[in-house]
Design a protein around this motif. Structure first.
Motif, mmCIF file in Angstrom:
data_model
loop_
_atom_site.group_PDB
_atom_site.id
_atom_site.type_symbol
_atom_site.label_atom_id
_atom_site.label_comp_id
_atom_site.label_asym_id
_atom_site.label_seq_id
_atom_site.Cartn_x
_atom_site.Cartn_y
_atom_site.Cartn_z
ATOM 1 N N VAL A 290 0.681 -1.270 0.008
ATOM 2 C CA VAL A 290 0.082 -0.060 0.074
ATOM 3 C C VAL A 290 0.803 1.086 -0.012
ATOM 4 C CG1 VAL A 290 -1.856 1.253 1.070
ATOM 5 C CG2 VAL A 290 -1.793 -1.283 1.218
ATOM 6 N N CYS A 291 0.704 2.021 -1.102
ATOM 7 C CA CYS A 291 1.773 3.174 -1.231
ATOM 8 C C CYS A 291 1.116 4.654 -0.961
ATOM 9 C CB CYS A 291 2.380 3.184 -2.719
ATOM 10 S SG CYS A 291 3.185 1.821 -3.225
ATOM 11 N N TYR A 292 1.738 5.393 -0.201
ATOM 12 C CA TYR A 292 1.094 6.439 0.243
ATOM 13 C C TYR A 292 2.367 7.812 -0.273
ATOM 14 C CZ TYR A 292 4.140 6.341 4.182
ATOM 15 O OH TYR A 292 5.371 6.343 5.037
ATOM 16 N N GLN A 293 1.755 8.854 -0.519
ATOM 17 C CA GLN A 293 2.688 9.975 -0.660
ATOM 18 C C GLN A 293 1.961 11.101 -0.255
ATOM 19 O OE1 GLN A 293 3.346 9.941 -4.766
ATOM 20 N NE2 GLN A 293 1.533 10.631 -5.558
ATOM 21 N N GLY A 294 2.655 12.278 0.138
ATOM 22 C CA GLY A 294 2.190 13.495 0.748
ATOM 23 C C GLY A 294 2.780 14.683 0.464
ATOM 24 N N THR B 80 6.143 1.819 8.837
ATOM 25 C CA THR B 80 5.373 2.824 8.041
ATOM 26 C C THR B 80 5.777 4.093 7.968
ATOM 27 O OG1 THR B 80 4.289 3.456 10.234
ATOM 28 C CG2 THR B 80 3.015 1.851 8.652
ATOM 29 N N MET B 81 7.064 4.216 8.418
ATOM 30 C CA MET B 81 7.752 5.717 8.163
ATOM 31 C C MET B 81 8.062 5.979 6.802
ATOM 32 S SD MET B 81 8.175 7.386 11.030
ATOM 33 C CE MET B 81 9.748 8.408 10.763
ATOM 34 N N LYS C 160 4.063 -2.857 23.044
ATOM 35 C CA LYS C 160 4.756 -1.557 22.512
ATOM 36 C C LYS C 160 5.841 -1.984 21.519
ATOM 37 C CE LYS C 160 4.544 1.045 26.863
ATOM 38 N NZ LYS C 160 5.454 1.308 28.209
ATOM 39 N N SER C 161 6.308 -3.012 21.731
ATOM 40 C CA SER C 161 7.464 -3.441 20.769
ATOM 41 C C SER C 161 6.729 -3.707 19.173
ATOM 42 C CB SER C 161 8.261 -4.732 21.150
ATOM 43 O OG SER C 161 7.123 -5.856 21.083
ATOM 44 N N GLU C 162 5.666 -4.179 19.283
ATOM 45 C CA GLU C 162 5.008 -4.429 18.119
ATOM 46 C C GLU C 162 4.679 -3.070 17.525
ATOM 47 O OE1 GLU C 162 4.844 -7.023 16.393
ATOM 48 O OE2 GLU C 162 5.345 -8.526 17.799
ATOM 49 N N LEU C 163 4.019 -2.197 18.318
ATOM 50 C CA LEU C 163 3.521 -0.862 17.787
ATOM 51 C C LEU C 163 4.819 0.095 17.089
ATOM 52 C CD1 LEU C 163 1.529 1.390 17.591
ATOM 53 C CD2 LEU C 163 2.231 2.051 20.068
ATOM 54 N N PHE C 164 6.139 -0.163 18.049
ATOM 55 C CA PHE C 164 7.364 0.450 17.268
ATOM 56 C C PHE C 164 7.811 -0.179 16.144
ATOM 57 C CE2 PHE C 164 8.321 1.496 21.980
ATOM 58 C CZ PHE C 164 7.689 2.859 21.897
ATOM 59 N N LEU C 165 7.529 -1.571 16.133
ATOM 60 C CA LEU C 165 7.747 -1.959 14.721
ATOM 61 C C LEU C 165 7.059 -1.533 13.656
ATOM 62 C CD1 LEU C 165 9.451 -4.051 13.205
ATOM 63 C CD2 LEU C 165 7.605 -5.897 13.792
ATOM 64 N N GLY D 289 6.304 6.741 0.885
ATOM 65 C CA GLY D 289 6.249 5.436 1.411
ATOM 66 C C GLY D 289 5.628 4.292 1.043
ATOM 67 N N HIS D 290 5.468 3.345 1.714
ATOM 68 C CA HIS D 290 4.484 2.005 1.548
ATOM 69 C C HIS D 290 4.801 1.208 2.970
ATOM 70 C CE1 HIS D 290 8.761 0.739 0.370
ATOM 71 N NE2 HIS D 290 8.365 -0.376 0.628
#
Length: 339
Positions: free
Chosen positions: A35-39, A251-252, A241-246, A307-308
């Motif tokens: 899933v690609c995104y751009q802004g 997604t960055m 928390k670890s899964e959320l940071f991953l 990003g994607h």
């Protein structure tokens, strides 16, 4: 005969293989097509109304896409499926529903003329019967006149009796009004006395209910405090928390370019902001230029991000969270307590 059965089985097998292939293709595309995104955000003037912001999310090489645009203080939102706006699909569905409803209405209205023809035949038969029997109609008119005369006489007698009854009723009401007034006063006095006597018992009952609710609330607070301090909850929270940071790391945006030019009235404040950004200097993309201005207040920029995210990443995170023993224990605790 056997040859025909084998042919049927062959066709069924081919259809099953085609369906299986389509299912595998869908699963692979969901997991491994990103899933690609751009802004893009741009600000040129001094006013906040000069901001231009645009975001786009697409999947399957743009077959499904969503676009959000903010320009001139107006927001525009558009979803496309295979290049066609979603509003077009909605209009087509509404049109099909309207066509179906119109066809149903036409089918319901078709047998209506038959009913009218039947009613016309019945009316014609009744008219013919009236024409055939004129003597019977004259007899009916005479009997109706006699009945009307008798009703008039009965009405006159009823009216005379009604006047007498009304006069008697007014006399009785004149003597009953004071008695009713006294009874109403006595009833109000007794009601207030009973309410005053019941007041202490009501207050005691309310106090007992409030005390029991406070005890239950204290027990619940103690239970949840103990549960939140337990090792099971701490391990489950650490895993989440670890899964959320991953997920955040995955997604960055992979590509960031442009420039950001900022400045404040106070040069020291500009220096403090620049120092905070310096902490993250190693993580700031090389193509993103940050330009501080110390002599005036300014905020300009033109930044583009891309990003994607793969579906396999989300599936892996959800799979690990679902099968984690500590998280399952926490969920079970919440369900049992709610039940």
């Amino acid at each position: 005969m056997v040859h025909i059965v084998l042919m049927i089985l062959k066709v069924i097998g081919i259809l099953l293989l085609v369906m299986l292939g389509i299912l595998l293709l869908i699963i692979i595309s969901v997991l491994f097509v990103p899933v690609c995104y751009q802004g893009h955000i741009k600000k040129e003037g001094d006013d906040l109304s000069d901001i231009l912001a645009e975001g786009r999310i697409s999947w399957l090489l743009g077959a499904i896409s969503a676009r959000v645009c903010y320009e001139n203080q107006k927001t525009d939102f558009l979803i496309r499926i295979f290049g066609i706006p979603l509003s077009t699909y909605v209009k087509a569905v509404k049109w099909l529903k309207r066509e179906k409803s119109e066809k149903k209405d036409e089918q319901v209205l078709e047998p209506a003329p038959e009913k009218s023809s039947r009613n016309d035949s019945i009316d014609q038969e009744s008219i013919s019967e009236r024409e055939k029997s004129p003597a019977q109609g004259e007899e009916k008119e005479k009997t109706s006149e006699k009945a009307e005369a008798e009703l008039e006489k009965a009405g006159e007698s009823i009216g005379k009796n009604g006047k007498k009854a009304k006069e008697n009723r007014t006399i009785v009401q004149f003597f009953l009004i004071p008695v009713q007034f006294l009874l109403e006063i006595l009833r109000c006095i007794l009601k207030t006395v009973l309410q005053i006597l019941e007041l202490p018992f009501r207050i005691a009952g309310r106090a007992e209910k409030v005390a029991s609710k406070i005890k239950e609330l204290k027990k619940k607070i103690q239970y949840w405090k103990k549960f939140l301090k337990s090792q099971t909850f701490k391990r489950a929270l650490a895993h989440c928390k670890s899964e959320l940071f991953l997920l955040i790391r995955k997604t960055m945006p992979q590509k960031v370019k442009g420039f950001l030019k900022f400045g404040f009235d106070d040069p020291s404040l500009t220096g403090e902001v620049l120092g905070i950004l310096g902490i993250f200097y190693g993580r700031i993309p090389q193509k993103l230029r940050i330009i501080p201005v110390f002599d005036r207040e300014i905020l300009l920029g033109d930044i583009t991000v891309r990003g994607h995210l793969f579906g396999a990443t989300l599936f892996g995170i959800a799979w690990r969270i679902f099968w984690d023993k500590e998280i399952r224990k926490v969920i079970r605790k919440f369900k049992n307590k709610e039940a």
